[in-house]
Design a protein around this motif. Structure first.
Motif, short mmCIF file in Angstrom:
data_model
loop_
_atom_site.label_atom_id
_atom_site.label_comp_id
_atom_site.label_asym_id
_atom_site.label_seq_id
_atom_site.Cartn_x
_atom_site.Cartn_y
_atom_site.Cartn_z
N ASP A 9 0.82 -1.22 0.00
CA ASP A 9 0.00 0.00 0.00
C ASP A 9 0.85 1.27 0.00
N ALA A 10 2.08 1.17 0.56
CA ALA A 10 2.96 2.33 0.63
C ALA A 10 3.73 2.56 -0.67
N ALA A 152 6.29 3.17 6.49
CA ALA A 152 5.00 2.59 6.07
C ALA A 152 4.21 2.08 7.27
N LYS A 157 3.58 7.02 2.83
CA LYS A 157 3.80 6.48 1.49
C LYS A 157 5.20 6.88 1.00
N ASN A 401 0.33 12.37 -1.15
CA ASN A 401 0.16 11.01 -0.61
C ASN A 401 -1.01 10.25 -1.24
N LEU A 403 -3.16 8.05 -3.77
CA LEU A 403 -2.88 7.03 -4.78
C LEU A 403 -3.27 7.57 -6.15
N LYS A 415 2.52 0.49 -6.45
CA LYS A 415 1.59 1.62 -6.42
C LYS A 415 2.37 2.94 -6.46
N HIS A 417 2.07 7.25 -5.73
CA HIS A 417 1.33 8.27 -4.98
C HIS A 417 1.80 9.66 -5.37
#
Length: 439
Positions: A9-10, A152, A157, A401, A403, A415, A417
């Motif tokens: 996710d980070a 994280a 992020k 930050n 996404l 991912k 950001h």
């Protein structure tokens, strides 16, 4: 939430190498977790200062990976002459909660930061051709990656990067910058150049030469070096292969092979045979599987060859040609480790002198205040895997930050950001551009 999901996710990928997605790397069981703080390339100063100023985060990150993978050993590997970093780490490792983390001090040789060198030094095990450190029970993470893991766990992020700006600049410096800022802005922050230059993204041996600095910083960018246009290093790094020179001059002395660090590990990397094969236009490699173990460290080109030839470029050319035919590496360790391995470790100071860069081998102090910018271009592909898929449209307002691009479905990736708040002004196949909103 499990650590690999937090890391995913980070948007974390390997900060010091090819950029392998970290959530995939750590999703395993291992015996060893190694923090790579050796900073393989000369002139770069990121890793040693990250360990000095963020020692607690490095330790927190490696302890988290150790627990998640079930590893028995967590070891931070760095060069012994990084005295400030060593002192900072030793101070914290005396604390009871950190007693399960060790230090391993390396000599100042090139390429000490090659993960296969580190794996062998610490574990005594050789990563096979076509294999990964996990094949010998080991996970290796760059120290900046471990700091990102620690962050994280606090919900942050990956939107910043530390980059060393050095070479022929007025003020060598290590900067904290938003992902996507242009390299031109980093050069300006270092005071500009002292003479007419070309530029290397990365280090002097494995970095790539560019003519323009309208290029964004990615999650793997570690250095920007300004090199005078008449410097011999640039001629050596020229991608044009002079086949006539190889045919006329290469005497098959095999110094390139004798000095090859991967060959010394028993992986059958023999650049002199690659030179012979190319010069004769026929396959004279014999068993070519070892060519896949070439890490392109450039030691054969920049140090071993007495005639100024480019064995490393020949190796990369042949590796690409073999791979393009669908041939894949056969996983194996070809032979025993060279008994004279320690005598083949090239001191970094000697390599720097051979490269003609001694005058640029100077400190690049860390400036921890985050640089600001009005525009970033977030690359959709920053490492190993498929490009990320945009989740925003031109005209969208985005927050720092947020996404903005996700992993492609059922693909390896990471991912992305937003590193600044603003408006999405452009989306291409390569990047998402964000401009800071005017006040």
């Amino acid at each position: 939430m499990e650590l690999n999901k937090i890391v995913c996710d980070a948007g974390i990928l390997g900060a010091g190498g090819a950029g392998f997605p970290t959530h995939v790397k750590i999703n395993c069981k291992a015996e060893y977790v190694l923090a790579n703080g050796a900073e393989c390339e000369p002139l770069l100063r990121v890793d040693q200062q990250v360990m000095q100023y963020y020692a607690a985060d490095v330790i927190r990150g490696i302890r988290a990976v150790k627990e998640f993978t079930g590893a028995k050993h967590a070891i931070i590997c760095l060069k012994a002459h990084y005295k400030d970093a060593v002192a900072a780490l030793k101070k914290l490792l005396k604390q009871e909660e950190n007693k399960d983390v060790e230090l391993h001090l390396l000599e100042a040789y090139y390429p000490a930061g090659d993960e296969q060198q580190i794996v062998y030094e610490v574990t005594g095990r050789v990563v096979p051709t076509g294999g990964l450190p996990l094949d010998v029970g080991t996970v290796v993470c760059n120290v900046s990656t471990l700091v990102n893991i620690a962050n994280a766990m606090d919900g942050k992020k990956v939107i910043e990067k530390y980059v060393t700006v050095g070479g022929a600049v007025k003020k060598p410096v290590t900067l904290r910058v938003p992902i996507g800022i242009s390299l031109k802005e980093l050069l300006d922050a270092a005071g500009g150049t002292t003479e007419d230059c070309k530029y290397i993204i990365g280090g002097p041996c494995m970095g790539r030469v560019v003519d323009t600095l309208d290029i964004p910083v990615t999650k793997t960018t570690g250095g920007l070096l300004a090199i005078p246009k008449n410097h011999p290093l640039l001629e050596t790094k020229d991608e044009k292969l002079n086949l006539r020179m190889i045919m006329a001059v290469c005497c098959q002395c095999s110094m390139c092979t004798q000095m090859c660090p991967r060959n010394a590990l028993g992986l059958n990397v023999q650049p002199h045979k690659a030179m012979r094969s190319l010069a004769n236009g026929i396959d004279l490699m014999g068993d070519f599987n070892g060519i896949f173990s070439c890490c392109n460290c450039g030691l054969c080109t920049y140090y071993a060859c007495n005639f100024g030839l480019k064995p490393s470029q020949v190796m990369q050319q042949l590796k690409s040609a073999i791979a393009s035919k669908g041939t894949r590496a056969r996983k194996e360790v070809f032979g025993p480790v060279d008994g004279g391995l320690d005598n083949k470790k090239v001191p970094v100071t000697r390599l720097v002198a051979r490269l003609g860069l001694t005058q640029y081998d100077v400190p690049a102090p860390l400036e921890d205040k985050l640089m600001t910018t009005d525009r970033v271009r977030i690359a959709l592909k920053m490492g190993v895997g498929a490009p990320s898929v945009p989740k925003v449209a031109v005209g969208d307002k985005v927050r720092k930050n947020q996404l903005i691009a996700d992993i492609a479905e059922k693909k390896l990736g990471v991912k992305m950001h937003a590193s600044i708040s603003g408006t999405v002004t452009q989306i291409t196949e390569d990047y998402i551009e964000i401009r800071r909103s005017s006040k």
